[in-house]
Design a protein around this motif. Structure first.
Motif, PDB file in Angstrom:
ATOM      1  N   ILE A   4       0.836  -1.011   0.201  1.00  0.00           N
ATOM      2  CA  ILE A   4       0.139  -0.239  -0.211  1.00  0.00           C
ATOM      3  C   ILE A   4       0.569   0.998  -0.151  1.00  0.00           C
ATOM      4  N   ASP A   5       0.411   2.442  -0.826  1.00  0.00           N
ATOM      5  CA  ASP A   5       1.536   3.471  -0.950  1.00  0.00           C
ATOM      6  C   ASP A   5       1.002   4.399  -0.716  1.00  0.00           C
ATOM      7  N   GLU A   6       1.661   5.064   0.383  1.00  0.00           N
ATOM      8  CA  GLU A   6       1.744   6.419   0.951  1.00  0.00           C
ATOM      9  C   GLU A   6       2.181   7.530   0.227  1.00  0.00           C
ATOM     10  N   PHE A   7       1.191   8.519  -0.532  1.00  0.00           N
ATOM     11  CA  PHE A   7       1.949   9.741  -0.959  1.00  0.00           C
ATOM     12  C   PHE A   7       1.649  10.746  -0.048  1.00  0.00           C
ATOM     13  N   TYR A   8       3.363  11.062   0.414  1.00  0.00           N
ATOM     14  CA  TYR A   8       2.998  12.474   1.718  1.00  0.00           C
ATOM     15  C   TYR A   8       3.194  13.499   0.409  1.00  0.00           C
ATOM     16  N   ALA A   9       2.364  14.709  -0.613  1.00  0.00           N
ATOM     17  CA  ALA A   9       1.877  15.819  -1.236  1.00  0.00           C
ATOM     18  C   ALA A   9       3.208  16.753  -0.558  1.00  0.00           C
ATOM     19  N   VAL A  10       4.757  17.242  -0.312  1.00  0.00           N
ATOM     20  CA  VAL A  10       5.583  17.722   0.139  1.00  0.00           C
ATOM     21  C   VAL A  10       5.588  18.644  -0.966  1.00  0.00           C
ATOM     22  N   LYS A  11       6.863  20.201  -0.443  1.00  0.00           N
ATOM     23  CA  LYS A  11       7.193  20.805  -1.154  1.00  0.00           C
ATOM     24  C   LYS A  11       8.762  20.764  -2.074  1.00  0.00           C
ATOM     25  N   ASN A  12       9.093  20.127  -1.448  1.00  0.00           N
ATOM     26  CA  ASN A  12      10.432  19.017  -1.960  1.00  0.00           C
ATOM     27  C   ASN A  12      10.993  18.307  -0.525  1.00  0.00           C
ATOM     28  N   ILE A  13      11.266  17.154  -1.538  1.00  0.00           N
ATOM     29  CA  ILE A  13      11.772  16.575  -0.401  1.00  0.00           C
ATOM     30  C   ILE A  13      12.954  16.300   0.786  1.00  0.00           C
ATOM     31  N   ALA A  14      12.898  16.000   1.988  1.00  0.00           N
ATOM     32  CA  ALA A  14      13.275  16.496   2.906  1.00  0.00           C
ATOM     33  C   ALA A  14      14.984  15.592   2.613  1.00  0.00           C
ATOM     34  N   ARG A  15      15.254  16.498   3.398  1.00  0.00           N
ATOM     35  CA  ARG A  15      16.379  16.828   3.880  1.00  0.00           C
ATOM     36  C   ARG A  15      16.929  15.599   4.767  1.00  0.00           C
ATOM     37  N   PRO A  16      18.366  15.684   5.422  1.00  0.00           N
ATOM     38  CA  PRO A  16      18.979  14.618   6.549  1.00  0.00           C
ATOM     39  C   PRO A  16      18.116  15.680   7.771  1.00  0.00           C
ATOM     40  N   GLY A  17      17.902  15.046   8.890  1.00  0.00           N
ATOM     41  CA  GLY A  17      17.534  16.225   9.244  1.00  0.00           C
ATOM     42  C   GLY A  17      16.891  16.873   9.543  1.00  0.00           C
ATOM     43  N   GLN A  18      16.078  16.737   8.816  1.00  0.00           N
ATOM     44  CA  GLN A  18      14.764  17.829   8.460  1.00  0.00           C
ATOM     45  C   GLN A  18      13.244  17.418   9.124  1.00  0.00           C
ATOM     46  N   THR A  19      12.885  18.936   9.041  1.00  0.00           N
ATOM     47  CA  THR A  19      11.691  18.249   9.121  1.00  0.00           C
ATOM     48  C   THR A  19      10.675  18.962   8.564  1.00  0.00           C
ATOM     49  N   ILE A  20       9.527  18.457   7.936  1.00  0.00           N
ATOM     50  CA  ILE A  20       8.713  19.409   6.663  1.00  0.00           C
ATOM     51  C   ILE A  20       7.239  18.844   6.813  1.00  0.00           C
ATOM     52  N   SER A  21       5.933  19.259   7.008  1.00  0.00           N
ATOM     53  CA  SER A  21       4.536  19.173   6.870  1.00  0.00           C
ATOM     54  C   SER A  21       4.248  18.408   5.530  1.00  0.00           C
ATOM     55  N   ALA A  22       3.698  17.817   5.434  1.00  0.00           N
ATOM     56  CA  ALA A  22       2.765  17.569   4.114  1.00  0.00           C
ATOM     57  C   ALA A  22       1.179  18.071   3.597  1.00  0.00           C
ATOM     58  N   ARG A  23       1.149  18.721   2.664  1.00  0.00           N
ATOM     59  CA  ARG A  23      -0.068  18.885   2.195  1.00  0.00           C
ATOM     60  C   ARG A  23      -1.120  18.026   1.818  1.00  0.00           C
ATOM     61  N   SER A  24      -0.926  16.506   2.253  1.00  0.00           N
ATOM     62  CA  SER A  24      -1.765  15.472   2.323  1.00  0.00           C
ATOM     63  C   SER A  24      -1.448  14.113   1.695  1.00  0.00           C
ATOM     64  N   LEU A  25      -2.044  13.433   2.510  1.00  0.00           N
ATOM     65  CA  LEU A  25      -1.761  11.646   2.327  1.00  0.00           C
ATOM     66  C   LEU A  25      -3.314  11.507   1.501  1.00  0.00           C
ATOM     67  N   THR A  26      -3.043  10.100   0.725  1.00  0.00           N
ATOM     68  CA  THR A  26      -3.533   9.697  -0.690  1.00  0.00           C
ATOM     69  C   THR A  26      -2.826   8.376  -0.585  1.00  0.00           C
ATOM     70  N   LYS A  27      -3.618   7.237   0.007  1.00  0.00           N
ATOM     71  CA  LYS A  27      -3.740   5.664   0.164  1.00  0.00           C
ATOM     72  C   LYS A  27      -3.795   5.612  -1.584  1.00  0.00           C
ATOM     73  N   ARG A  28      -2.678   4.442  -2.068  1.00  0.00           N
ATOM     74  CA  ARG A  28      -2.571   3.693  -3.322  1.00  0.00           C
ATOM     75  C   ARG A  28      -2.328   2.265  -3.643  1.00  0.00           C
ATOM     76  N   LEU A  29      -2.423   1.389  -4.540  1.00  0.00           N
ATOM     77  CA  LEU A  29      -2.153   0.398  -4.464  1.00  0.00           C
ATOM     78  C   LEU A  29      -0.757   0.053  -5.141  1.00  0.00           C
ATOM     79  N   GLY A  30       0.388  -0.638  -4.091  1.00  0.00           N
ATOM     80  CA  GLY A  30       1.690  -0.879  -5.150  1.00  0.00           C
ATOM     81  C   GLY A  30       2.057  -1.651  -5.344  1.00  0.00           C
ATOM     82  N   GLY A  31       3.246  -1.835  -4.721  1.00  0.00           N
ATOM     83  CA  GLY A  31       5.014  -3.046  -4.505  1.00  0.00           C
ATOM     84  C   GLY A  31       5.040  -3.205  -5.983  1.00  0.00           C
ATOM     85  N   LYS A  32       6.318  -3.066  -5.956  1.00  0.00           N
ATOM     86  CA  LYS A  32       6.802  -3.414  -7.138  1.00  0.00           C
ATOM     87  C   LYS A  32       6.315  -4.654  -8.184  1.00  0.00           C
ATOM     88  N   GLY A  33       6.212  -5.838  -7.331  1.00  0.00           N
ATOM     89  CA  GLY A  33       5.248  -7.041  -8.146  1.00  0.00           C
ATOM     90  C   GLY A  33       4.156  -6.554  -8.949  1.00  0.00           C
TER      91      GLY A  33
END
Length: 335
Positions: A13-42
């Protein structure tokens, strides 16, 4: 006989967090939304192959909770679900995905049922399977067992993502593969491990095709075809042929008709459409690389690349995989 693709791989189950930029090491950021979808490479590769027209048997596992039962039911709309096992005491696999405004992503994987001990089906590769599609996110020992169990008549395709450790790369039975599909970074990791002395420790001065050619002729002894995906640059390849000389070439990426939104699952989309294309050719008696003409192979790649273009114009992985008819309509429009 109907060509059937067996996909042994992960279901998440893919949990998508919409963000402005990818978090850097040690950085805390806020997500605008969360969306869940089916996933997994297989699951991604299986659904892509099914929507590309192949008959697909998905071999994977989900948790025994309500979430896992729902996931299996949803996947059964596209694939044969007989080998989706329900495992007690663990959750369905998860992927935590940061999705940035520029379309890039960063992913953390929780194995869950994908890596939990469970009884393997018997036989691993059942009668009627013509193509075996493998990737990581499941236990490597399982991948190796499936490869070892595949009859020589089965076309084997592997994408080593997430990348194996150096020790695992050295031990991996690449000789059992008909096709290795990698991106540029994966190609570098594999080549530096397996033919580092030939590369003099430096791949920066060689093109991806040159590196693939060296890997093909040395470690693979000209018996395993290689496709390297290059994102916006398309693909390069070297494949087995009947003549002593191998067949090499490239295909450009398909033109985007809409803005780039999300690259999640694009590689899996290519894998699935590629496997489906091979299975369709097998229905016509083209059962190995040596039987596939240059025109047929280029057409196969163009379809897969067009499917990827549509994929990255939309959000999510499986939600962005379009049926073959829609992909071919786009391809004809762009010619």
């Amino acid at each position: 006989m109907t060509a059937t693709v067996l996909v042994r791989g992960s279901i998440n189950i893919d949990e998508f967090y919409a963000v402005k930029n990818i978090a850097r090491p040690g950085q805390t950021i806020s997500a605008r939304s969360l969306t869940k979808r089916l996933g997994g490479k297989g699951a991604n590769q299986a659904v892509a192959a099914a929507r590309a027209g192949a008959q697909v048997l998905l071999d994977g596992a989900v948790g025994a909770d309500e979430e896992g039962i729902s996931v299996k039911a949803q996947l059964s709309k596209d694939v044969l679900p007989d080998r989706i096992r329900i495992v007690e005491g663990v959750s369905t696999g998860k992927a935590i995905i940061q999705l940035a405004d520029d379309g890039e992503n960063s992913i953390i994987i929780l194995g869950g049922a994908n890596t939990a001990p469970a009884a393997a089906p018997s036989p691993l590769v059942p009668d009627g399977i013509t193509h075996l599609l493998l990737a990581n996110e499941v236990e490597l020992s399982s991948t190796v067992q499936y490869l070892a169990s595949a009859p020589l008549s089965v076309t084997t395709i592997f994408n080593p993502s997430p990348m194996l450790s150096r020790a695992d790369l050295i031990e991996f039975p690449f000789s059992r593969l008909d096709w290795l599909l990698v991106n540029e970074g994966e190609l570098v990791d594999i080549s530096q491990t397996l033919i580092g002395s030939e590369l003099s420790g430096d791949t920066s001065s060689r093109s991806p095709l040159e590196v693939a050619q060296l890997l093909f002729t040395t470690t693979f002894h000209s018996k395993t075809s290689i496709i390297v995906t290059l994102g916006a640059e398309g693909v390069v390849f070297i494949r087995v042929s009947e003549s002593p000389a191998s067949l090499t070439g490239s295909r450009p990426a398909a033109k985007l008709c809409n803005p780039l939104k999300d690259t999640t699952g694009a590689g899996d989309c290519f894998m699935g459409f590629f496997a489906a294309g091979l299975s369709e050719l097998a229905q016509r008696g083209k059962t190995s690389s040596v039987h596939i003409s240059e025109v047929e192979f280029n057409e196969l790649l163009d379809v897969a690349l067009t499917a990827c273009a549509i994929c990255v114009e939309n959000e999510g992985a499986q939600d962005s995989y379009r049926p073959l008819s829609e992909v071919k309509d786009r391809l004809e429009t762009n010619i």
